[in-house]
Each structure stands twice: as structure tokens, then as C-alpha cells.
Design a protein around this motif. Structure first.
Motif, PDB file in Angstrom:
ATOM      1  N   LYS A 167       0.831  -1.207   0.000  1.00  0.00           N
ATOM      2  CA  LYS A 167       0.000   0.000   0.000  1.00  0.00           C
ATOM      3  C   LYS A 167       0.864   1.255   0.000  1.00  0.00           C
ATOM      4  O   LYS A 167       0.535   2.246  -0.675  1.00  0.00           O
ATOM      5  CB  LYS A 167      -0.931  -0.006   1.215  1.00  0.00           C
TER       6      LYS A 167
ATOM      7  N   PHE B 278       2.262   1.759  -3.400  1.00  0.00           N
ATOM      8  CA  PHE B 278       1.249   2.300  -4.317  1.00  0.00           C
ATOM      9  C   PHE B 278       1.166   3.819  -4.206  1.00  0.00           C
ATOM     10  O   PHE B 278       0.941   4.513  -5.200  1.00  0.00           O
ATOM     11  CB  PHE B 278      -0.113   1.674  -4.008  1.00  0.00           C
TER      12      PHE B 278
ATOM     13  N   GLN C 232       5.341   4.957  -5.211  1.00  0.00           N
ATOM     14  CA  GLN C 232       5.854   4.522  -6.520  1.00  0.00           C
ATOM     15  C   GLN C 232       4.768   3.771  -7.289  1.00  0.00           C
ATOM     16  O   GLN C 232       4.836   2.541  -7.449  1.00  0.00           O
ATOM     17  CB  GLN C 232       7.077   3.617  -6.335  1.00  0.00           C
ATOM     18  N   PRO C 233       3.729   4.458  -7.749  1.00  0.00           N
ATOM     19  CA  PRO C 233       2.624   3.773  -8.414  1.00  0.00           C
ATOM     20  C   PRO C 233       3.054   3.014  -9.673  1.00  0.00           C
ATOM     21  O   PRO C 233       2.524   1.929  -9.947  1.00  0.00           O
ATOM     22  CB  PRO C 233       1.651   4.917  -8.766  1.00  0.00           C
ATOM     23  N   MET C 234       4.031   3.543 -10.437  1.00  0.00           N
ATOM     24  CA  MET C 234       4.485   2.835 -11.639  1.00  0.00           C
ATOM     25  C   MET C 234       5.226   1.551 -11.288  1.00  0.00           C
ATOM     26  O   MET C 234       5.086   0.525 -11.972  1.00  0.00           O
ATOM     27  CB  MET C 234       5.390   3.756 -12.456  1.00  0.00           C
ATOM     28  N   LYS C 235       5.998   1.587 -10.193  1.00  0.00           N
ATOM     29  CA  LYS C 235       6.693   0.362  -9.760  1.00  0.00           C
ATOM     30  C   LYS C 235       5.692  -0.672  -9.279  1.00  0.00           C
ATOM     31  O   LYS C 235       5.835  -1.875  -9.571  1.00  0.00           O
ATOM     32  CB  LYS C 235       7.673   0.710  -8.640  1.00  0.00           C
ATOM     33  N   MET C 236       4.661  -0.228  -8.574  1.00  0.00           N
ATOM     34  CA  MET C 236       3.645  -1.155  -8.104  1.00  0.00           C
ATOM     35  C   MET C 236       2.877  -1.750  -9.280  1.00  0.00           C
ATOM     36  O   MET C 236       2.529  -2.941  -9.280  1.00  0.00           O
ATOM     37  CB  MET C 236       2.668  -0.433  -7.168  1.00  0.00           C
ATOM     38  N   ALA C 237       2.627  -0.930 -10.306  1.00  0.00           N
ATOM     39  CA  ALA C 237       1.932  -1.427 -11.492  1.00  0.00           C
ATOM     40  C   ALA C 237       2.757  -2.489 -12.199  1.00  0.00           C
ATOM     41  O   ALA C 237       2.226  -3.514 -12.636  1.00  0.00           O
ATOM     42  CB  ALA C 237       1.631  -0.264 -12.436  1.00  0.00           C
ATOM     43  N   SER C 238       4.060  -2.279 -12.312  1.00  0.00           N
ATOM     44  CA  SER C 238       4.920  -3.268 -12.952  1.00  0.00           C
ATOM     45  C   SER C 238       5.040  -4.526 -12.113  1.00  0.00           C
ATOM     46  O   SER C 238       5.135  -5.639 -12.639  1.00  0.00           O
ATOM     47  CB  SER C 238       6.300  -2.670 -13.221  1.00  0.00           C
TER      48      SER C 238
END
Length: 268
Positions: free
Chosen positions: A255, A258, A261-267
Motif C-alpha cells: 500500500k 502504491f 511509486q505507483p508505476m513500480k507497483m503497477a509493474s
């Protein structure tokens, strides 16, 4: 294919291999150090010979794993300068002190008392040996915290400003770096992972000795198998408790990732 193997990709592959090999040993020794401290506590409280024998057995295992962690860690630290010299120049004023804290405090604490723990069981008093065992266990936790603080700063830089004239980051508050929210989330997750690793290994080795002893059938093998029974039970208990803690702390860390680092979490 060979044309794509440029210096950056090769450096990444080399560092990934070193890191993947190294992390196995710290994650095991962090948990095993706590287990050894529990074993010695049980021996001092109950004065049972079985705990004394188990303590000597697992200290030898710890010594081998600790040595492998030191050797692979030295290689990894050199690669910061050889593979990622520009990063070291940019982030050195922040990451450098954290690495120094890890070596000068945590690692020296571990290594100094490790000698007493390994070779002083029959040479120093029980209280001093127990203190040395505790210091080794505490040292592994401090070591993990400082390394995670360095890694967390790379993910969520705080307590530093960028100096465009010198083209590098400069530390403004070591306290902010050490209390980084990313570090505070990653540390318990890492410790639970280390306990799960050690618990799994301890339970597996204990179970193997139990099966081997029962198959042999001779009195010595059966006695050894029976001595491993409490170790196996303890390892299984640590596995279950650590798995629960790992899930809870992992959820909190995800959480936070997210948010930061939203892009890292998406990857991921």
C-alpha cells in the motif's frame, strides 16, 4: 543477441547475480541468530543437555552461512564502485554514511561477539556467552536496518537535497533518512521473511534427522532423532507465525509503494 550485451546490461546481470546469491545468506543468518539465542535461553533455564548439543550444532551452521554472507557482501559492495560509479558519485553523500554505519556498528558488533559465541562456549562464563549470542542476534537486526535504510532512500529519497553545482545529493537530516516511512515498512517485512527462512531450514533439517534416525534404528541415531523433535516443532511454529506476519507487513508495504511509486507497483 550479442550486439545487445552492452556494458550497462552486463553490469546489471553481474550485480543481479551477486545480489541474488548474497541475499540467501543474510536472510538465513538473521533468523538463525534469533533461533540460537532462543536455544541458549532454553539451555540456561532448563540446564538440559539436549539444548546444549543443539546449540553447538546450529552455531557451526551459522558460522558457515555468516562467512558466505561476508564474502558475497564484499563483492557486492565493490560493484557499487565498479559497475555504478556514477550512482556512487551522485548518491554517495547519503548512501555512504548508511553503509559506514552498517559496517562500523552492526557488522563489527556481529563479528566481534561472533568469536566469543563460536569459541567461548567452554572458555567463558555462561552469562558472558549468552550476552555474546544476544549481541550477534541484535547486530544482525541493526545490519539489516541500515542496509534497508540505504535501499529505501533510493526508492523514496528524504532528508537530502540535490546540489546542481556539485551534481550530487547532499545529506540534510540523517534522522529523516533513518526514519523513512519506506524503511519502517520494509524492516519488519524483511525480518519476518528472515525468520520464515530460518524456520523452514531448521524444521527441514530437524525433520531429516528424525527420519534418518528412525530408519537406522540404532540407539544413537534414535537419540539424535528425539533431540531434533523440539527443534522441528519450533521451526514449524516459527514458519506459521512468520508467514502471518509476512502477509500483514507485506500488505502494508504494498500500500505504501502504491502511494510512493505507483508505476513500480503497477509493474510488480
Amino acid at each position: 543477441m550479442l550486439e545487445q550485451l552492452d556494458a550497462v546490461l552486463l553490469a546489471r546481470l553481474q550485480f543481479a547475480f551477486t545480489m541474488s546469491f548474497h541475499i540467501v545468506f543474510p536472510s538465513f543468518t538473521i533468523g538463525l541468530a534469533s533461533f540460537i539465542a532462543v536455544l541458549e535461553t532454553l539451555w540456561l533455564i532448563t540446564n538440559r543437555e539436549v539444548y546444549h548439543n543443539l546449540l553447538k550444532y546450529w552455531m557451526r551452521v551459522f558460522a558457515i552461512a555468516f562467512g558466505m554472507g561476508v564474502v558475497s557482501g564484499i563483492v557486492m559492495s565493490y560493484q557499487f564502485g565498479t559497475n555504478w560509479s556514477r550512482f556512487s558519485e551522485l548518491a554517495g553523500p547519503v548512501v555512504g554514511p548508511l553503509m559506514a554505519y552498517e559496517v562500523m556498528t552492526a557488522f563489527f558488533l556481529e563479528a566481534g561477539f561472533l568469536g566469543v559465541m563460536l569459541f567461548g562456549l567452554e572458555r567463558v562464563g555462561h552469562r558472558l556467552h549468552f550476552l555474546a549470542t544476544l549481541m550477534v542476534a541484535v547486530g544482525t537486526l541493526f545490519s539489516a536496518y541500515f542496509i534497508l535504510a540505504a535501499n529505501s532512500w533510493m526508492q523514496h529519497p528524504v532528508g537530502a537535497t540535490f546540489n546542481p553545482e556539485k551534481n550530487r545529493a547532499e545529506l540534510t537530516s540523517i534522522w529523516e533518512v533513518l526514519t523513512n516511512s519506506t524503511t519502517l515498512a520494509a524492516f519488519p517485512h524483511t525480518v519476518f521473511g528472515a525468520w520464515l527462512t530460518a524456520g523452514t531450514f531448521v524444521a527441514a533439517i530437524g525433520g531429516w534427522w528424525m527420519v534418518r534416525g528412525m530408519r537406522k534404528g540404532d540407539p544413537d541415531a534414535i537419540e539424535l532423532a528425539q533431540s531434533m523433535r523440539p527443534v522441528t516443532r519450533f521451526g514449524l511454529g516459527v514458519m506459521i507465525a512468520s508467514a502471518v506476519g509476512l502477509g500483514i507487513t507485506g500488505d502494508a508495504q504494498a500500500k505504501l509503494m502504491f502511494e510512493q511509486q505507483p508505476m513500480k507497483m503497477a509493474s510488480a
